[in-house]
Motif scaffolding. Structure first.
Motif, PDB file in Angstrom:
ATOM      1  N   SER A 253      25.780 -23.308  67.376  1.00  0.00           N
ATOM      2  CA  SER A 253      26.073 -22.433  68.527  1.00  0.00           C
ATOM      3  C   SER A 253      27.060 -21.336  68.134  1.00  0.00           C
ATOM      4  N   ILE A 256      25.126 -18.515  66.577  1.00  0.00           N
ATOM      5  CA  ILE A 256      24.418 -17.672  67.562  1.00  0.00           C
ATOM      6  C   ILE A 256      25.415 -16.704  68.221  1.00  0.00           C
ATOM      7  N   SER A 260      25.475 -12.656  67.489  1.00  0.00           N
ATOM      8  CA  SER A 260      25.224 -11.808  68.672  1.00  0.00           C
ATOM      9  C   SER A 260      26.305 -10.736  68.759  1.00  0.00           C
ATOM     10  N   ILE A 285      18.612 -21.281  65.863  1.00  0.00           N
ATOM     11  CA  ILE A 285      19.241 -19.968  65.643  1.00  0.00           C
ATOM     12  C   ILE A 285      18.159 -18.876  65.620  1.00  0.00           C
ATOM     13  N   ALA A 288      17.067 -18.132  69.133  1.00  0.00           N
ATOM     14  CA  ALA A 288      18.082 -17.433  69.941  1.00  0.00           C
ATOM     15  C   ALA A 288      18.246 -15.978  69.506  1.00  0.00           C
ATOM     16  N   LEU A 289      18.065 -15.711  68.211  1.00  0.00           N
ATOM     17  CA  LEU A 289      18.325 -14.346  67.725  1.00  0.00           C
ATOM     18  C   LEU A 289      17.087 -13.449  67.746  1.00  0.00           C
TER      19      LEU A 289
END
Ligand SMILES: C[C@H](O)[C@@H](O)[C@@H](O)[C@H](O)C(=O)O
Ligand SMILES: [Mg+2]
Length: 435
Positions: A253, A256, A260, A285, A288-289
């Motif tokens: 986390s 991420i 970001s 990851i 999320a990206l």
């Protein structure tokens, strides 16, 4: 068919270290004082022909790999090159599946690095015996023979031998490579230990020399990362490519969140965001990206073809970073190149270390000519250190690797460099101790 048998009479291995940590070359968020090193292997034969190979390590770790190479040498001495290459898959298995030594791996860690060093020397010997640079030996090889070098154990659920054969096309784009070379990116402007002044100077020089793709080390301090990424993005402008590399620094986390925060600098990829063994973490990851247009790259510490298989199956990486010294030499790298092709993931080899550029250029040339036929989202890493110690150093022209011409796998180091940097008796280290 080889003209001579080339029976292996003995194997020598030396601990060769360069004090790169003194100037912070190669430094990252986890390896803050890297001394670029090799366990340097020479395979001697009765014909007088020698094969040179190595694996890449850092400083103190080298002596352990050297011991492991000595342990493997017994499996090699007495074999002939002809015997080995007529059943290279069998020979790979002999080294990687020895009933006692496999307990140390299997196919990972120190014993696998040692396997890579020995096999790299055997591939060098083979290419020399054929009078060709390694990439050309592979390009000219019958696809059936290429496939016969690969151990498909544990990967047939992802790639069968038949599929591998179907992928391997005959040399198509060799001329283009000979003319233009293979595109490269540079990591040498922005090691984590470099000052902003140094970064600016190196980036200015690199832009002048035609570089268009740059990698920056991140992960130790978000404020520093933001400042350094801003600086480099301003210098290179919006159209050139930026990549960031955290060398395994974060939890999932945290990765991420951190990446970001750096998204405004438009990195193409985040490399090694977390533990290199955490496939599902990398998948999370990646997911999320993806909306930010940032991919995940990894591979320099990916243990073997089985891990790469799972990374690909789990969509946990968007860039495959093969490594010529981490995987079991050309044999295992062939498996990964073929799997990456099947899963439609681009390969961008890792080369941040001593000699890795020299070796990996052969693999990526083969990949382009016989496997992928594509340059889309593909480039090979380049670092500007220690090439002067090799007998056939890489040739970079306009930010491209020009195909090597000398016979072999470009592994051979100058004997004077080896003597000088051998640990602990080389002059460089004696001097170092006295300071
Ligand atoms: C210790 C080494 O220089 C690493 O930092 C290097 O391999 C790096 O991860 C890279 O991607 O080149
Ligand atoms: Mg890296």
């Amino acid at each position: 068919m080889l003209k001579m048998v080339h029976k292996i009479t003995h194997v020598t291995v030396r601990d060769v270290r360069f004090p790169t940590s003194l100037e912070q070359h190669g430094s990252d968020a986890m390896h803050t004082d890297p001394d670029y090193s090799t366990a340097y292997v020479v395979v001697h034969t009765d014909s007088g022909l020698q094969g040179f190979g190595f694996t890449f390590t850092l400083g103190k770790g080298t002596e352990i790999v050297v011991c492991a190479v000595r342990a493997l040498a017994g499996l090699v001495v007495g074999k002939s090159l002809q015997e080995i290459v007529s059943d290279f898959r069998g020979f790979y298995r002999l080294l990687s599946s020895d009933g006692q030594m496999r307990w140390l791996g299997p196919e990972k860690g120190v014993i696998h690095l040692a396997t890579a060093a020995v096999l790299n020397a055997v591939w060098d010997l083979w290419a020399r015996a054929e009078g060709k640079p390694l990439w050309k030996l592979l390009v000219d090889m019958d696809p059936k023979q290429i496939v016969s070098c690969v151990d498909f154990r544990y990967i047939t659920d992802a790639l069968t031998e038949e599929e591998a054969l179907d992928i391997l096309v005959k040399a198509q784009e060799e001329d283009q490579m000979l003319k233009e070379g293979y595109p490269a990116y540079t990591t040498s402007c922005a090691w984590i230990g470099y000052s902003d002044e140094q970064l600016k100077q190196l980036c200015t020089d690199a832009l002048k020399s035609g570089w268009t793709k740059f990698k920056v080390k991140v992960g130790a301090d978000l404020e520093d990362d933001t400042r350094r990424c801003r600086l480099i993005r301003q210098m290179i402008g919006p159209d050139k490519t930026l990549m960031i590399d955290a060398n395994q620094r974060w939890d999932v986390s945290e990765a991420i969140g951190w990446v970001s925060s750096l998204a405004e600098f438009k990195p193409l990829w985040i490399e090694e965001p977390t533990c290199p063994d955490d496939i599902l973490g990398h998948a999370a990851i990646s997911k999320a990206l993806a909306p930010l247009g940032i991919g995940v790259a990894t591979g320099e510490q990916c243990q073997n073809r089985v891990m790469f298989k799972q990374f690909l199956q789990a969509s946990a990486l968007q860039f495959v970073q093969i490594d010529s010294c981490r995987l079991g030499s050309v044999n295992e790298n062939l498996a990964v190149l073929l799997m990456a092709h099947k899963f439609k993931v681009p390969v961008c080899p890792h080369a941040g270390g001593v000699g890795l550029c020299e070796l990996v250029q052969h693999l990526i040339l083969f990949d382009y000519i016989c496997v992928s036929g594509s340059l889309s989202n593909r480039m090979c890493e380049y670092v500007d250190h220690l090439h002067e110690h090799f007998t056939s150093p890489v040739v970079i022209h306009d930010a491209h690797y020009m195909p090597p011409k000398d016979p072999g796998y470009s592994c051979e180091m100058l004997e004077s460099s080896v003597k000088k940097h051998q640990y602990p008796e080389g002059d460089v280290w004696k001097q170092h101790k006295n300071n």
